[in-house]
Write a protein that holds these residues in place. Structure first.
Motif, PDB file in Angstrom:
ATOM      1  N   ILE A 259       0.857  -1.178   0.000  1.00 19.33           N
ATOM      2  CA  ILE A 259       0.000   0.000   0.000  1.00 19.33           C
ATOM      3  C   ILE A 259       0.892   1.227   0.000  1.00 19.33           C
ATOM      4  N   TYR A 260       0.552   2.181  -0.864  1.00 18.63           N
ATOM      5  CA  TYR A 260       1.332   3.407  -1.004  1.00 18.63           C
ATOM      6  C   TYR A 260       0.505   4.567  -0.480  1.00 18.63           C
ATOM      7  N   VAL A 261       1.177   5.460   0.248  1.00 16.23           N
ATOM      8  CA  VAL A 261       0.477   6.580   0.862  1.00 16.23           C
ATOM      9  C   VAL A 261       1.422   7.771   0.914  1.00 16.23           C
ATOM     10  N   VAL A 262       0.841   8.982   0.826  1.00 10.79           N
ATOM     11  CA  VAL A 262       1.651  10.192   0.879  1.00 10.79           C
ATOM     12  C   VAL A 262       0.976  11.196   1.802  1.00 10.79           C
ATOM     13  N   THR A 263       1.779  11.974   2.517  1.00 12.48           N
ATOM     14  CA  THR A 263       1.253  12.944   3.476  1.00 12.48           C
ATOM     15  C   THR A 263       1.646  14.356   3.080  1.00 12.48           C
ATOM     16  N   PHE A 264       0.959  15.319   3.666  1.00 18.96           N
ATOM     17  CA  PHE A 264       1.331  16.712   3.525  1.00 18.96           C
ATOM     18  C   PHE A 264       2.480  16.998   4.482  1.00 18.96           C
ATOM     19  N   GLN A 265       3.543  17.610   3.996  1.00 13.02           N
ATOM     20  CA  GLN A 265       4.737  17.928   4.793  1.00 13.02           C
ATOM     21  C   GLN A 265       5.312  16.698   5.475  1.00 13.02           C
ATOM     22  N   GLY A 266       5.258  15.569   4.800  1.00 12.29           N
ATOM     23  CA  GLY A 266       5.758  14.347   5.416  1.00 12.29           C
ATOM     24  C   GLY A 266       6.480  13.461   4.431  1.00 12.29           C
ATOM     25  N   ASP A 267       5.941  12.274   4.220  1.00  9.96           N
ATOM     26  CA  ASP A 267       6.621  11.272   3.421  1.00  9.96           C
ATOM     27  C   ASP A 267       5.686  10.627   2.405  1.00  9.96           C
ATOM     28  N   LEU A 268       6.316  10.112   1.353  1.00  8.64           N
ATOM     29  CA  LEU A 268       5.730   9.099   0.482  1.00  8.64           C
ATOM     30  C   LEU A 268       6.265   7.771   0.977  1.00  8.64           C
ATOM     31  N   ALA A 269       5.389   6.803   1.209  1.00 13.61           N
ATOM     32  CA  ALA A 269       5.838   5.550   1.820  1.00 13.61           C
ATOM     33  C   ALA A 269       5.150   4.352   1.193  1.00 13.61           C
ATOM     34  N   ALA A 270       5.868   3.237   1.217  1.00 16.36           N
ATOM     35  CA  ALA A 270       5.319   1.936   0.825  1.00 16.36           C
ATOM     36  C   ALA A 270       5.267   1.062   2.062  1.00 16.36           C
ATOM     37  N   LEU A 271       4.122   0.434   2.301  1.00 17.74           N
ATOM     38  CA  LEU A 271       3.935  -0.410   3.472  1.00 17.74           C
ATOM     39  C   LEU A 271       3.400  -1.770   3.053  1.00 17.74           C
ATOM     40  N   SER A 272       3.640  -2.745   3.894  1.00 21.17           N
ATOM     41  CA  SER A 272       3.071  -4.068   3.688  1.00 21.17           C
ATOM     42  C   SER A 272       1.593  -4.044   4.069  1.00 21.17           C
ATOM     43  N   LEU A 284       8.463  13.774   0.996  1.00 23.67           N
ATOM     44  CA  LEU A 284       7.645  14.352  -0.067  1.00 23.67           C
ATOM     45  C   LEU A 284       6.377  14.917   0.561  1.00 23.67           C
ATOM     46  N   SER A 285       5.927  16.052   0.051  1.00 24.56           N
ATOM     47  CA  SER A 285       4.696  16.663   0.523  1.00 24.56           C
ATOM     48  C   SER A 285       3.668  16.647  -0.594  1.00 24.56           C
ATOM     49  N   SER A 286       2.469  16.149  -0.289  1.00 23.06           N
ATOM     50  CA  SER A 286       1.394  16.095  -1.281  1.00 23.06           C
ATOM     51  C   SER A 286       0.060  15.982  -0.576  1.00 23.06           C
ATOM     52  N   TYR A 287      -0.963  16.521  -1.200  1.00 22.07           N
ATOM     53  CA  TYR A 287      -2.331  16.256  -0.781  1.00 22.07           C
ATOM     54  C   TYR A 287      -3.216  15.930  -1.971  1.00 22.07           C
ATOM     55  N   SER A 288      -2.728  16.191  -3.190  1.00 23.31           N
ATOM     56  CA  SER A 288      -3.511  15.854  -4.379  1.00 23.31           C
ATOM     57  C   SER A 288      -3.601  14.355  -4.567  1.00 23.31           C
ATOM     58  N   GLY A 289      -2.479  13.651  -4.322  1.00 19.79           N
ATOM     59  CA  GLY A 289      -2.549  12.205  -4.353  1.00 19.79           C
ATOM     60  C   GLY A 289      -1.612  11.549  -5.337  1.00 19.79           C
ATOM     61  N   LEU A 290      -1.842  10.277  -5.529  1.00 19.35           N
ATOM     62  CA  LEU A 290      -0.940   9.442  -6.303  1.00 19.35           C
ATOM     63  C   LEU A 290      -1.710   8.417  -7.122  1.00 19.35           C
ATOM     64  N   HIS A 295       4.217  -0.796 -12.333  1.00 22.63           N
ATOM     65  CA  HIS A 295       5.524  -0.561 -12.944  1.00 22.63           C
ATOM     66  C   HIS A 295       6.139   0.731 -12.433  1.00 22.63           C
ATOM     67  N   GLN A 296       5.303   1.768 -12.297  1.00 22.62           N
ATOM     68  CA  GLN A 296       5.754   3.049 -11.779  1.00 22.62           C
ATOM     69  C   GLN A 296       4.681   3.649 -10.885  1.00 22.62           C
ATOM     70  N   LEU A 297       5.146   4.486  -9.972  1.00 22.71           N
ATOM     71  CA  LEU A 297       4.275   5.201  -9.053  1.00 22.71           C
ATOM     72  C   LEU A 297       4.364   6.679  -9.410  1.00 22.71           C
ATOM     73  N   TYR A 298       3.199   7.352  -9.510  1.00 21.74           N
ATOM     74  CA  TYR A 298       3.157   8.753  -9.919  1.00 21.74           C
ATOM     75  C   TYR A 298       2.511   9.580  -8.814  1.00 21.74           C
ATOM     76  N   VAL A 299       3.118  10.732  -8.507  1.00 23.28           N
ATOM     77  CA  VAL A 299       2.634  11.583  -7.424  1.00 23.28           C
ATOM     78  C   VAL A 299       2.620  13.032  -7.883  1.00 23.28           C
ATOM     79  N   THR A 300       1.551  13.758  -7.545  1.00 19.34           N
ATOM     80  CA  THR A 300       1.531  15.216  -7.683  1.00 19.34           C
ATOM     81  C   THR A 300       1.940  15.811  -6.347  1.00 19.34           C
ATOM     82  N   ASP A 301       3.069  16.522  -6.325  1.00 20.29           N
ATOM     83  CA  ASP A 301       3.542  17.045  -5.044  1.00 20.29           C
ATOM     84  C   ASP A 301       2.859  18.376  -4.719  1.00 20.29           C
TER      85      ASP A 301
END
Length: 395
Positions: A259-272, A284-290, A295-301
């Protein structure tokens, strides 16, 4: 209206307001940091693009009464050959996904703020008035209406006889899909200062996974609401409440056993998915999402740059900065390209190999906040003003 999302731009003004904010929990619309007419950091001007591909609108509609700048969580739901749409006034409609023919339309007489979600014969919206309204997916008649603790700024999810919603006051609530009665509730206190919005829950393999405004990601047993695991993805730090904002507003993305998740003023992370173990993390900071395709992971920062990462190793592959501060949606892989919408209704088409811009098309004049969705080789795009289109590539 200011389109800037860079923290240094608004830090000094926000600090002046903290004395008022500390009196209680306050949610901030990141699309409206200021009300000044002249943006401190203006959106990037569009450069000319010679379209190398020709996306085609297969059909389109306008449901009217869109989200505008209210930062609602309204997006299309595609299920069993139908598309379900809702507008900010609470009108919900069902259309044939192949040709757009209208099946039914209902005015719920309650302002919608999240949804719709669809599944198990239901179409469900959350409202600004702290209601959850369930409709019959086939007929459009109201099945039930339930009260929750706060406004619903997330998409309701339906699975295994339950409807799960995430409310603005930090509660994750499961309602009986047949009656609307509450089955369980889990939650966190919302920080004094947080972004306006919520991460929508994800139902996966008997669990429900959701991010919270305090930067925590939790997995719960769907049937009982018992906690499987919980991890702090965004770690609050700094001297002010503004510095300590670590909201998870973006929806978690499940790909395989990760599972991939991203936070505002925090991190982009991959978890089991199974135990929440952090496999890697990147600042990485984001709130728009991913978005991603395995094959690839895409994020709007947070500066509206689209970035690509290797989902296995976390390696940063490329960055596209030509749309900075254009209030981009989360990026979506589609037809061998990556697509993101912006605040003027444009869709930007990028090459996944290097992020280069290969085409630009336009849905309408209103912002595209919702991440475009893909089903059956079609792209479903919903603009905040109510414009909706189904787009294809090729002949």
């Amino acid at each position: 209206m200011n389109m800037s999302r860079a923290l240094p731009v608004f830090r000094s003004l926000a600090l002046l307001a903290l004395s008022a904010l500390l009196a209680g929990c306050v949610s901030v619309n990141p699309m409206r940091w200021f009300d000044s007419e002249k943006p401190a950091t203006p959106p990037a001007a569009l450069t000319e693009v010679a379209n190398q591909i020709q996306p085609r609108v297969l059909w389109q509609a306008n449901i009217g009464g869109g989200a505008d700048d209210k930062l609602l969580k309204l997006e299309p739901a595609i299920h069993d050959g139908r598309v379900y749409l809702a507008n900010a006034q609470g009108q919900v409609e069902a259309r044939n996904a192949a040709n757009g023919a209208l099946h039914w339309r209902l005015d719920t007489n309650s302002p919608a703020s999240g949804g719709p979600g669809a599944g198990e014969g239901l179409v469900v919206i959350g409202t600004h008035k702290a209601e959850v309204i369930a409709l019959d997916a086939a007929k459009g008649t109201k099945r039930w209406q339930a009260r929750v603790s706060s406004e619903v700024l997330s998409v309701p999810r339906i699975g295994r006889g339950l409807v799960v919603v995430h409310t603005l006051d930090g509660k994750l609530v499961a309602l009986d899909a047949a009656s609307g009665e509450q089955r369980w509730q889990y939650g966190h206190e919302v920080p004094v200062l947080s972004l306006r919005g919520n991460s929508s829950p994800v139902i996966h393999d008997g669990s429900v996974i959701c991010g919270f405004a305090n930067g925590k990601l939790a997995s719960l047993d769907l049937a009982s609401g018992n906690l499987n695991w919980e991890v702090s993805v965004g770690i609050a730090s700094g001297r002010t409440e503004l510095d300590r904002m670590t909201d998870i507003d973006a929806d978690p993305l499940v790909l395989g056993d990760r599972i991939y998740v991203v936070t505002f003023q925090g991190d982009l992370a991959a978890l089991s998915v199974s135990d929440g173990a952090v496999l890697w993390r990147q600042k990485l900071s984001s709130y728009s999402g991913l978005g991603g395709d395995g094959h690839q992971l895409y994020v709007t920062d947070a500066q509206d740059q689209v970035r690509a990462f290797d989902p296995q190793s976390s390696n940063h592959l490329w960055k596209q900065s030509k749309m900075q501060y254009r209030r981009l949606s989360a990026p979506t892989p589609f037809g061998g390209y990556v697509v993101a919408g912006d605040y003027q209704g444009y869709l930007h088409w990028l090459r996944p190999e290097d992020g280069s811009l290969v085409a630009r098309t336009r849905l309408g004049s209103s912002a595209i906040t919702a991440r475009p969705k893909v089903r059956d080789n079609r792209l479903y795009v919903y603009g905040d003003g109510g414009d909706f289109a189904v787009i294809g590539l090729g002949n």
